[in-house]
Motif scaffolding. Structure first.
Motif, PDB file in Angstrom:
ATOM      1  N   LEU A  40       0.872  -1.169   0.000  1.00 24.07           N
ATOM      2  CA  LEU A  40       0.000   0.000   0.000  1.00 24.07           C
ATOM      3  C   LEU A  40       0.913   1.223   0.000  1.00 24.07           C
ATOM      4  O   LEU A  40       1.590   1.516   0.982  1.00 24.07           O
ATOM      5  N   GLU A  41       0.954   1.882  -1.136  1.00 21.82           N
ATOM      6  CA  GLU A  41       1.852   3.005  -1.366  1.00 21.82           C
ATOM      7  C   GLU A  41       1.012   4.266  -1.498  1.00 21.82           C
ATOM      8  O   GLU A  41       0.119   4.335  -2.342  1.00 21.82           O
ATOM      9  N   LEU A  42       1.287   5.267  -0.661  1.00 22.17           N
ATOM     10  CA  LEU A  42       0.516   6.500  -0.636  1.00 22.17           C
ATOM     11  C   LEU A  42       1.402   7.672  -1.033  1.00 22.17           C
ATOM     12  O   LEU A  42       2.573   7.701  -0.668  1.00 22.17           O
ATOM     13  N   TYR A  51       4.538   4.705   3.151  1.00 21.74           N
ATOM     14  CA  TYR A  51       3.995   3.361   3.299  1.00 21.74           C
ATOM     15  C   TYR A  51       3.538   3.172   4.741  1.00 21.74           C
ATOM     16  O   TYR A  51       4.359   3.259   5.662  1.00 21.74           O
ATOM     17  N   VAL A  69      -4.886  -4.874  -1.369  1.00 24.24           N
ATOM     18  CA  VAL A  69      -4.532  -3.930  -2.427  1.00 24.24           C
ATOM     19  C   VAL A  69      -4.933  -4.493  -3.787  1.00 24.24           C
ATOM     20  O   VAL A  69      -5.507  -3.789  -4.623  1.00 24.24           O
ATOM     21  N   ALA A  73      -7.646  -2.013  -5.296  1.00 24.51           N
ATOM     22  CA  ALA A  73      -7.016  -1.007  -6.169  1.00 24.51           C
ATOM     23  C   ALA A  73      -7.780  -0.761  -7.476  1.00 24.51           C
ATOM     24  O   ALA A  73      -7.914   0.397  -7.890  1.00 24.51           O
ATOM     25  N   THR A  78      -8.373   6.217  -5.031  1.00 24.14           N
ATOM     26  CA  THR A  78      -6.924   6.377  -4.846  1.00 24.14           C
ATOM     27  C   THR A  78      -6.458   5.343  -3.824  1.00 24.14           C
ATOM     28  O   THR A  78      -7.269   4.707  -3.153  1.00 24.14           O
ATOM     29  N   ALA A  79      -5.158   5.232  -3.671  1.00 20.48           N
ATOM     30  CA  ALA A  79      -4.609   4.355  -2.623  1.00 20.48           C
ATOM     31  C   ALA A  79      -5.012   4.855  -1.239  1.00 20.48           C
ATOM     32  O   ALA A  79      -5.165   4.061  -0.308  1.00 20.48           O
TER      33      ALA A  79
END
Length: 124
Positions: A40-42, A51, A69, A73, A78-79
Motif C-alpha cells: 500500500l503506497e501512498l 507506506y 490492495v 485497487a 486512490t490508494a
C-alpha cells in the motif's frame, strides 16, 4: 481539532508511515527492490511517497495487505481510499480496523471477504 492544529485527519487515521528508505530498511532491501506492486503506497499532497507501517510484519509485507490492495485497487479512487477503508472500524471485523484485526490474530479470510464486498460496492 483546534484551528491551530497542524494535524491532518488522513495521516492521523492511517497512522505512522515509512518513507521509501524506511520501508526498504524494514524489508531488508534496496529502495529499487521495494515490491511496490504488493504494498500500500501512498503519495502525500507534497509528493512524498509513504507506506503505512502496519503493513509490515516480521520483515515482509503482510500478504493479507497485498491481497487487499489487489482486490481494492482496481475500484478505489486512490490508494488513500484503501488506507482509509483499512483503518476504519469494520463491522465484519467486530468493529476493529484491519491492522488491529490482523495484529490480534484475526482470520485473514474475514478481512478478504470484507474487501471483496467493499470492492463490489465501490464498483457500482
Amino acid at each position: 481539532m483546534s484551528e491551530n492544529s497542524d494535524t491532518n485527519p488522513w495521516t492521523d487515521r492511517v497512522g505512522p508511515v515509512y518513507t521509501a528508505d524506511g520501508a526498504a530498511r524494514a524489508l531488508g532491501v534496496d529502495v529499487a527492490a521495494l515490491p511496490r506492486e504488493r504494498m500500500l503506497e501512498l503519495v502525500t499532497a507534497d509528493g512524498v511517497t509513504v507506506y503505512p507501517i502496519w503493513q509490515f510484519v516480521d520483515g515482509q509485507v503482510d500478504p493479507t495487505v497485498t491481497e487487499i490492495v489487489r482486490i481494492l485497487a482496481p475500484v478505489a479512487a486512490t490508494a488513500w481510499s484503501i488506507a482509509w477503508w483499512a483503518t476504519g472500524r469494520r463491522p465484519l471485523l467486530d468493529d476493529h480496523t484491519v491492522p488491529e484485526w490482523l495484529a490480534g490474530g484475526g482470520r485473514s479470510e474475514t478481512v478478504l471477504v470484507d474487501a471483496r464486498q467493499t470492492a463490489s460496492h465501490w464498483a457500482q
